[in-house]
Write a protein that holds these residues in place. Structure first.
Motif, PDB file in Angstrom:
ATOM      1  N   THR A  31       0.825  -1.209   0.000  1.00 45.34           N
ATOM      2  CA  THR A  31       0.000   0.000   0.000  1.00 45.34           C
ATOM      3  C   THR A  31       0.857   1.256   0.000  1.00 45.34           C
ATOM      4  OG1 THR A  31      -1.817  -1.137   1.139  1.00 45.34           O
ATOM      5  CG2 THR A  31      -1.790   1.262   1.260  1.00 45.34           C
ATOM      6  N   PHE A  32       1.914   1.265   0.823  1.00 45.71           N
ATOM      7  CA  PHE A  32       2.802   2.428   0.879  1.00 45.71           C
ATOM      8  C   PHE A  32       3.495   2.652  -0.464  1.00 45.71           C
ATOM      9  CE2 PHE A  32       2.845   3.452   5.406  1.00 45.71           C
ATOM     10  CZ  PHE A  32       3.251   4.782   5.364  1.00 45.71           C
ATOM     11  N   TRP A  33       3.895   1.569  -1.109  1.00 39.06           N
ATOM     12  CA  TRP A  33       4.587   1.677  -2.395  1.00 39.06           C
ATOM     13  C   TRP A  33       3.674   2.319  -3.443  1.00 39.06           C
ATOM     14  CZ3 TRP A  33       8.825   1.701  -5.237  1.00 39.06           C
ATOM     15  CH2 TRP A  33       8.747   1.395  -6.594  1.00 39.06           C
ATOM     16  N   ILE A  34       2.458   1.797  -3.577  1.00 39.56           N
ATOM     17  CA  ILE A  34       1.523   2.333  -4.565  1.00 39.56           C
ATOM     18  C   ILE A  34       1.137   3.766  -4.222  1.00 39.56           C
ATOM     19  CG2 ILE A  34      -0.770   2.046  -5.600  1.00 39.56           C
ATOM     20  CD1 ILE A  34       1.258  -0.056  -6.451  1.00 39.56           C
ATOM     21  N   PHE A  35       0.857   4.025  -2.953  1.00 38.86           N
ATOM     22  CA  PHE A  35       0.499   5.377  -2.511  1.00 38.86           C
ATOM     23  C   PHE A  35       1.629   6.361  -2.779  1.00 38.86           C
ATOM     24  CE2 PHE A  35       1.318   8.320   1.031  1.00 38.86           C
ATOM     25  CZ  PHE A  35       0.268   9.213   0.853  1.00 38.86           C
ATOM     26  N   GLY A  36       2.854   5.978  -2.428  1.00 45.25           N
ATOM     27  CA  GLY A  36       3.992   6.881  -2.599  1.00 45.25           C
ATOM     28  C   GLY A  36       4.261   7.219  -4.051  1.00 45.25           C
ATOM     29  N   ILE A  37       4.274   6.204  -4.920  1.00 50.51           N
ATOM     30  CA  ILE A  37       4.519   6.455  -6.343  1.00 50.51           C
ATOM     31  C   ILE A  37       3.412   7.315  -6.934  1.00 50.51           C
ATOM     32  CG2 ILE A  37       4.746   5.392  -8.619  1.00 50.51           C
ATOM     33  CD1 ILE A  37       7.172   5.007  -6.863  1.00 50.51           C
ATOM     34  N   GLY A  38       2.163   7.000  -6.590  1.00 49.25           N
ATOM     35  CA  GLY A  38       1.045   7.791  -7.102  1.00 49.25           C
ATOM     36  C   GLY A  38       1.109   9.239  -6.651  1.00 49.25           C
ATOM     37  N   LEU A  39       1.443   9.458  -5.370  1.00 48.58           N
ATOM     38  CA  LEU A  39       1.523  10.829  -4.841  1.00 48.58           C
ATOM     39  C   LEU A  39       2.665  11.600  -5.489  1.00 48.58           C
ATOM     40  CD1 LEU A  39       0.485  12.900  -2.779  1.00 48.58           C
ATOM     41  CD2 LEU A  39       2.114  11.940  -1.139  1.00 48.58           C
ATOM     42  N   ILE A  40       3.822  10.970  -5.659  1.00 51.04           N
ATOM     43  CA  ILE A  40       4.963  11.644  -6.288  1.00 51.04           C
ATOM     44  C   ILE A  40       4.631  12.039  -7.724  1.00 51.04           C
ATOM     45  CG2 ILE A  40       7.319  11.302  -7.130  1.00 51.04           C
ATOM     46  CD1 ILE A  40       7.811   9.582  -4.634  1.00 51.04           C
ATOM     47  N   LEU A  41       4.018  11.131  -8.467  1.00 55.14           N
ATOM     48  CA  LEU A  41       3.677  11.428  -9.858  1.00 55.14           C
ATOM     49  C   LEU A  41       2.615  12.515  -9.961  1.00 55.14           C
ATOM     50  CD1 LEU A  41       3.622   7.890 -11.538  1.00 55.14           C
ATOM     51  CD2 LEU A  41       5.288   9.723 -11.874  1.00 55.14           C
ATOM     52  N   SER A  42       1.581  12.433  -9.136  1.00 54.78           N
ATOM     53  CA  SER A  42       0.526  13.452  -9.202  1.00 54.78           C
ATOM     54  C   SER A  42       1.058  14.814  -8.787  1.00 54.78           C
ATOM     55  CB  SER A  42      -0.657  13.050  -8.307  1.00 54.78           C
ATOM     56  OG  SER A  42      -0.275  12.989  -6.953  1.00 54.78           O
ATOM     57  N   THR A  43       1.957  14.849  -7.807  1.00 50.20           N
ATOM     58  CA  THR A  43       2.551  16.121  -7.384  1.00 50.20           C
ATOM     59  C   THR A  43       3.429  16.704  -8.481  1.00 50.20           C
ATOM     60  OG1 THR A  43       2.537  15.417  -5.063  1.00 50.20           O
ATOM     61  CG2 THR A  43       4.004  17.236  -5.655  1.00 50.20           C
ATOM     62  N   THR A  44       4.292  15.861  -9.062  1.00 51.89           N
ATOM     63  CA  THR A  44       5.203  16.334 -10.112  1.00 51.89           C
ATOM     64  C   THR A  44       4.437  16.794 -11.348  1.00 51.89           C
ATOM     65  OG1 THR A  44       6.883  14.774  -9.332  1.00 51.89           O
ATOM     66  CG2 THR A  44       7.191  15.728 -11.521  1.00 51.89           C
ATOM     67  N   LEU A  45       3.520  15.955 -11.820  1.00 57.72           N
ATOM     68  CA  LEU A  45       2.755  16.310 -13.018  1.00 57.72           C
ATOM     69  C   LEU A  45       1.832  17.491 -12.763  1.00 57.72           C
ATOM     70  CD1 LEU A  45       1.796  12.743 -14.338  1.00 57.72           C
ATOM     71  CD2 LEU A  45       3.470  14.328 -15.312  1.00 57.72           C
ATOM     72  N   GLY A  46       1.166  17.498 -11.601  1.00 53.51           N
ATOM     73  CA  GLY A  46       0.251  18.594 -11.293  1.00 53.51           C
ATOM     74  C   GLY A  46       0.962  19.932 -11.219  1.00 53.51           C
ATOM     75  N   PHE A  47       2.123  19.949 -10.563  1.00 54.19           N
ATOM     76  CA  PHE A  47       2.869  21.208 -10.432  1.00 54.19           C
ATOM     77  C   PHE A  47       3.421  21.651 -11.786  1.00 54.19           C
ATOM     78  CE2 PHE A  47       6.570  23.796  -9.400  1.00 54.19           C
ATOM     79  CZ  PHE A  47       6.048  24.660  -8.448  1.00 54.19           C
ATOM     80  N   SER A  48       4.008  20.715 -12.536  1.00 50.47           N
ATOM     81  CA  SER A  48       4.607  21.061 -13.834  1.00 50.47           C
ATOM     82  C   SER A  48       3.550  21.539 -14.828  1.00 50.47           C
ATOM     83  CB  SER A  48       5.363  19.857 -14.403  1.00 50.47           C
ATOM     84  OG  SER A  48       6.359  19.418 -13.518  1.00 50.47           O
ATOM     85  N   LEU A  49       2.460  20.776 -14.958  1.00 50.25           N
ATOM     86  CA  LEU A  49       1.395  21.175 -15.874  1.00 50.25           C
ATOM     87  C   LEU A  49       0.733  22.476 -15.423  1.00 50.25           C
ATOM     88  CD1 LEU A  49      -0.325  17.737 -16.614  1.00 50.25           C
ATOM     89  CD2 LEU A  49       1.091  19.092 -18.171  1.00 50.25           C
ATOM     90  N   GLY A  50       0.626  22.658 -14.104  1.00 52.85           N
ATOM     91  CA  GLY A  50       0.047  23.898 -13.592  1.00 52.85           C
ATOM     92  C   GLY A  50       0.870  25.117 -13.985  1.00 52.85           C
ATOM     93  N   ILE A  51       2.193  24.981 -13.930  1.00 58.42           N
ATOM     94  CA  ILE A  51       3.071  26.093 -14.343  1.00 58.42           C
ATOM     95  C   ILE A  51       2.939  26.343 -15.839  1.00 58.42           C
ATOM     96  CG2 ILE A  51       5.470  26.821 -14.577  1.00 58.42           C
ATOM     97  CD1 ILE A  51       4.511  26.999 -11.743  1.00 58.42           C
ATOM     98  N   ILE A  52       2.984  25.270 -16.628  1.00 59.44           N
ATOM     99  CA  ILE A  52       2.899  25.411 -18.087  1.00 59.44           C
ATOM    100  C   ILE A  52       1.579  26.055 -18.502  1.00 59.44           C
ATOM    101  CG2 ILE A  52       2.776  24.134 -20.262  1.00 59.44           C
ATOM    102  CD1 ILE A  52       4.667  22.077 -18.992  1.00 59.44           C
TER     103      ILE A  52
END
Length: 234
Positions: free
Chosen positions: A40-61
């Protein structure tokens, strides 16, 4: 404590907390709970990292391009309104019962608070900051990294705080609906086998892990925003 005192024992619906501990002890001896927490921690962590990275990057663009922002506003609001459980069957058809499917569902469900917070923050950013950057003859890249990004980080962190509990819920939901080996999978297995003690015991574990994650996020928020001015008290 009150529940333990007034419980009738191994009730099929409301077992005493002592039976929760017995169920968790059995899961621990079998090695199931350790593996489930790790999964659960593995799936949660990867999902959170990706959503944070993509959300922040796309938000800036999107935020720095006004026309692009106007074109995508209603589309993003529509995608945001789609309930995550509706996405899971489609993701299963396309990707099967895999970890990548769970991660895609988590990212799809949790990216919006971060992305929209960043876009909104740029849209509401004081024009004087941009004018100051232009007066200093900053390039577009320098303006983004030295003016825009530092200005939106506090709001982005608020979006991440909203995303964290949502990501936990979606992780457990995908595990329940797919019957995987995570904590959600153990909970749904206990429900199907009428093992209510196991369900309550795993629910306690989820609550403790959620508290730990929340405390960790509070610490990281204070660490990353320590250089920002303190919030004014009303």
């Amino acid at each position: 404590m009150i529940w333990q005192l007034f419980s009738d024992g191994p009730s099929p619906h409301f077992p005493a907390p002592s039976y929760w501990l017995m169920a968790l002890e059995q899961l621990w001896k079998n090695g199931q709970i350790q593996f489930a927490i790790k999964e659960t921690f593995w799936i949660f962590g990867i999902g959170l990292i990706l959503s944070t990275t993509l959300g922040f990057s796309l938000g800036i663009i999107i935020g720095v391009n006004r026309k692009f922002r106007e074109w995508t506003t209603y589309s993003f609001e529509s995608f945001r309104a789609i309930p995550p459980p509706v996405v899971i069957p489609i993701a299963v058809l396309l990707m099967g019962y895999s970890d990548s499917m769970k991660i895609v569902v988590i990212v799809f469900a949790t990216i919006w608070p971060i992305l929209l917070n960043v876009v909104s923050s740029i849209d509401n950013m004081h024009s004087g900051l941009v004018d100051m950057g232009k007066a200093l003859h900053l390039s577009q890249k320098q303006l983004i990294f030295k003016v825009v990004i530092p200005s939106v980080i506090p709001n982005a962190i608020i979006g991440i705080r909203v995303t964290i509990p949502l990501a936990i819920v979606i992780t457990l939901l995908t595990e329940m609906l797919t019957g995987s080996n995570g904590l959600g999978g153990i909970m749904i297995a206990g429900q199907r086998n009428y093992n209510s003690s196991q369900v309550y015991g795993v629910l306690v574990i989820v609550g403790i892990l959620g508290l730990f994650i929340n405390l960790a996020s509070n610490y990281l928020e204070k660490y990353f925003t320590k250089s920002w001015p303190p919030k004014q008290q009303l």
